[in-house]
Design an enzyme around this catalytic site. Structure first.
Site, short mmCIF file in Angstrom:
data_model
loop_
_atom_site.label_atom_id
_atom_site.label_comp_id
_atom_site.label_asym_id
_atom_site.label_seq_id
_atom_site.Cartn_x
_atom_site.Cartn_y
_atom_site.Cartn_z
N GLU A 1 12.20 -3.36 -5.41
CA GLU A 1 11.10 -3.40 -6.51
C GLU A 1 11.51 -3.54 -7.81
O GLU A 1 11.52 -4.23 -8.69
CB GLU A 1 9.99 -2.70 -6.17
CG GLU A 1 8.94 -2.80 -7.32
CD GLU A 1 7.80 -1.88 -6.93
OE1 GLU A 1 7.88 -1.07 -5.94
OE2 GLU A 1 6.59 -1.64 -7.55
N GLY B 1 0.81 -1.33 -0.18
CA GLY B 1 0.06 -0.04 -0.06
C GLY B 1 0.85 1.31 0.17
O GLY B 1 1.24 1.57 1.22
N TYR B 2 1.48 1.60 -1.17
CA TYR B 2 1.96 2.76 -1.36
C TYR B 2 1.41 4.14 -1.83
O TYR B 2 0.95 5.00 -1.35
CB TYR B 2 3.15 2.55 -2.24
CG TYR B 2 4.45 1.92 -1.42
CD1 TYR B 2 4.51 1.33 -0.34
CD2 TYR B 2 5.69 2.25 -1.83
CE1 TYR B 2 5.23 0.78 0.40
CE2 TYR B 2 7.02 1.76 -1.31
CZ TYR B 2 6.67 1.11 -0.17
OH TYR B 2 7.60 0.48 0.46
#
Lengths: 393, 370
Positions: free
Chosen positions: A248, A131-132
């Site tokens: 990522e 949740g960014y």
């Protein structure tokens, strides 16, 4: 044990334990196993392959044994990776816990947190999502507004996240929330672990131009989260977030890497045909395909080179930014070329003959590569600042 | 396959940078302005021979150092950075060919290259474009040898050569022969190119050679010319890479220094993104160039494809780096006083030597079955 002995053991193990059907390229979503509390396997082979790897901790070969990992050295882990690639073994477990949260917990988490969360990642018991981003905070991530207000030994979380991959299927979310908005925006962000089953959380899938919905919106309405779920320092979540984004990025660039191996010219030859002179019938496309294949191969060699340089002690640093940038642009170019090379075949949106519109949908999906995980423009900003040392405003 | 260089290779590269510093871009300018008849600094060439660079990739028994092409590539990279002219590429290339394909007698020339700096030029292009297997120069059998007639173009270092490696066609197929430049019927006419270096037209008018002057054997011509194309282009890819990196670094420094609108122009995102993108392309080009040189050392079956890939990519990146340099230097970049223009000019000539961008794109595609 010498590395060469280790390699032969790995090969023997993989040959004996990786079912034939798990050595085929991933064709559709159900070919990937994501684990979680409600995990289901597509078939017995997938289940067997997952268990045999998880038992040894080889879903996370480089993680320490005390957290359930494989405890392999860097060299051993890279041998395992190489041999899996050579035998085309599918990853036994797909997981944001492995790629993103795990490395952050190993670096910033408390011992209790590591013991609590890491073994469940290794064994595929928890499906994590990230949740960014928020509707108002994309590239300018640090401006995020989802709030966490202190209430005794809990926070009360309110707000909305967007682009949360598989939030509708995930068990837990690692989220960035604002715990202080009186300071510079990068300070006052906290990295929080939240159970998706807790009261006040809801999700809604987002339909993409590809027609698929791998992402969701996630809403927080007075969600109570214990303060023990903070990773790192309260208000210090930005450094955890940045560390995780680097992971990522390198994942996105290696993910494209495996795709680079399918020669584009294979499709071009099949669709356009080869003339009597031995060359592709469309000379304009031929040149573009050759350019792409050279760039694709050179990119793969660059991944190998940077890995070797890192092993030799050079820091990769901001190089992950340009690798992510290059990988995304390469993948977008590839799908443009597949449309050019394959004509009508690549345009079909459904139908068994067309793999349910796989090419057209992947083409659409590829446009997101240069947006997710930091846009191409953001990656170029990072390269300009941190590698080239170019001045700010 | 090692991308990371050894300590020994690092020392070699550092000493190459040191030696070539003696011939900076200012030397190229001075040689150009004085219309030096060689187009390169002879004392520098003597130093290069002293240091043993012509033999870096040659075997020890022929007086070489046996460090491999990967090592030679590091020197070529520094050569590209400094723009220093010398017959190094020509001698390394001809030495490779003679060592790999030549008779014992021909291998003595390799020893002379390594010991004395004997120059052997490679005369393998005819006309304006490199098409090494499309040879019009004819070898007609006569008595114990052949009579060679034809014309070669764009021959680097022929004006200072002792020997010429020449391609010719005969009824028995393609061949390459080694000629003494002083032989009757050989005439060399030098031409001055954009990079301030001389390339020559070589006319061969009934030049008589012995069978012993054929490199290897008559039927080997195609193999020799393919190998020459591979090695020449892998080495040029390293030179172009060095040239492009130097150009890029100079441009990046300029972006930090030059101020307009009360701020360094490097603070403008429009320029930052172009610079960052180019940085990525340079990293990509570096990997493929290393891969090609390594493939030569390891006799990898992919060598021919990798050499063409490396040349094509490095040509493309050097072209972009030099174009962006001129644009980002602005008006200053257009002046002869600023050195950046020398990089532009050398990049274009090096690009065409042994085949330009489209030649190698085509060669790569053919080798890949399309």
């Amino acid at each position: 044990m010498s590395l060469e002995n280790f390699r032969s053991e790995v090969v023997e193990f993989l040959q004996n334990n990786c079912p034939e059907s798990m050595r085929q390229p991933v064709r559709e979503e159900s070919d990937t196993f994501w684990g979680g509390r409600n995990a289901t396997f597509k078939n017995a082979d997938q289940e067997k392959w997952f268990h045999v790897m998880a038992e040894r901790g080889w879903t996370t070969p480089g993680w320490p044994k005390e957290y359930g990992g494989g405890g392999l050295s860097k060299d051993e882990a890279s041998i395992l990776h190489q041999e899996m690639r050579r035998l085309n073994c599918r990853p036994p477990l797909f997981s944001f816990g492995i790629w993103m949260l795990g490395p952050a917990l190993l670096r910033f988490g408390s011992e209790e947190q590591r013991l609590k969360y890491l073994p469940d990642i290794v064994n595929g018991r928890t499906w994590w999502c990230q949740g960014y981003s928020e509707p108002g905070s994309g590239s300018d991530l640090a401006s995020l507004q989802t709030s966490a207000v202190s209430d005794g030994d809990h926070y009360i979380v309110n707000g909305q996240k967007v682009w949360t991959s598989y939030a509708d299927k995930a068990d837990m979310i690692f989220a960035l929330v604002r715990t202080d908005n009186t300071q510079k925006k990068q300070i006052g962000i906290t990295f929080l672990l939240i159970d998706m089953e807790w009261e006040g959380i809801s999700t809604r899938p987002i339909k993409l131009i590809s027609g698929k919905s791998p992402f969701c919106e996630t809403f927080f309405d007075n969600v109570r989260v214990p303060k023990t779920n903070v990773v790192g320092e309260e208000h210090g979540g930005w450094s955890v977030a940045k560390y995780l984004l680097t992971h990522e990025r390198s994942n996105i660039s290696t993910a494209v890497d495996s795709d680079v191996m399918t020669p584009l010219s294979f499709y071009a030859k099949k669709s356009l045909g080869i003339g009597n002179d031995g060359i592709l019938k469309d000379p304009a496309i031929r040149a573009k395909v050759a350019e792409w294949e050279i760039d694709g191969a050179a990119f793969k060699f660059t991944l190998d080179r940077i890995n070797q340089e890192m092993k030799a002690g050079h820091s990769a640093g901001a190089k992950s930014s340009f690798m992510k940038y290059y990988a995304s642009e390469l993948n977008k170019r590839k799908y443009e070329l597949r449309l050019e090379c394959q004509g009508k075949r690549a345009l079909a949106w459904e139908g068994e003959d067309y793999d349910e519109g796989k090419i057209a949908r992947q083409f659409c999906r590829s446009k997101g590569n240069s947006i997710e995980g930091g846009t191409s423009e953001i990656q170029l900003n990072i390269v300009a600042k941190h590698i080239l040392g170019l001045p700010g405003k | 396959m090692a991308y990371v260089i050894t300590e020994e290779q690092q020392l070699l590269q550092e000493s190459a940078a040191d030696v070539l510093k003696k011939a900076p871009v200012a030397t190229v300018r001075q040689l150009r302005d004085s219309r030096d008849d060689k187009g390169f600094s002879h004392p520098l060439w003597d130093d290069i021979v002293q240091m043993g660079w012509p033999g870096i990739a040659a075997s020890e028994e022929l007086g070489g150092l046996d460090f491999g092409f990967r090592s030679l590539g590091l020197v070529m990279e520094e050569k590209g950075r400094s723009l220093s002219a010398s017959p190094l590429l020509s001698v390394c290339l001809s030495s490779r060919i003679l060592q790999k394909f030549g008779t014992d007698q021909q291998k003595e020339i390799v020893q002379k290259i390594n010991a004395e700096g004997t120059v052997v030029a490679c005369a393998v292009q005819e006309g304006d474009f490199y098409q090494p297997l499309d040879v019009r120069c004819a070898a007609i059998p006569e008595k114990e040898g052949y009579v060679i007639s034809g014309q070669k173009d764009f021959v680097a270092d022929a004006h200072v050569a002792d020997y010429l490696l020449v391609s010719a066609h005969s009824d028995e197929g393609l061949m390459t022969v080694i000629l003494n430049k002083e032989q009757a019927g050989v005439s060399v006419e030098k031409e001055f190119m954009m990079d301030s270096r001389y390339y020559s037209k070589v006319a061969l008018d009934n030049v008589r050679i012995e069978k012993d002057d054929v490199v290897g054997s008559v039927g080997k011509g195609k193999e020799v010319l393919n190998d020459l194309t591979n090695v020449g282009n892998a080495l040029l890819s390293a030179e172009l890479l060095g040239l492009a990196m130097e150009t890029f670094e100079r441009t990046n420094e300029y972006l930090k220094e030059r101020r307009q609108f009360d701020r360094p122009i490097g603070s403008f995102q429009a320029l930052q993104h172009r610079a960052a993108d180019l940085f990525g392309e340079l990293e990509i080009a570096k990997s493929i160039s290393i891969k090609a040189l390594d493939a030569l050392d390891e006799q990898d079956f992919m060598t021919p494809a990798l050499c063409s890939m490396a040349k094509a990519k490095c040509v493309q990146v050097a072209q972009r780096a030099t174009n962006e340099a001129i644009q980002m230097f602005g008006g200053i970049g257009m002046t002869d006083d600023e050195e950046i223009g020398f990089f532009l000019k050398r990049a274009r000539v090096a690009a065409q030597q042994f085949g330009g961008y489209s030649y190698h794109l085509d060669r790569f595609a053919r080798m890949s079955g399309y």
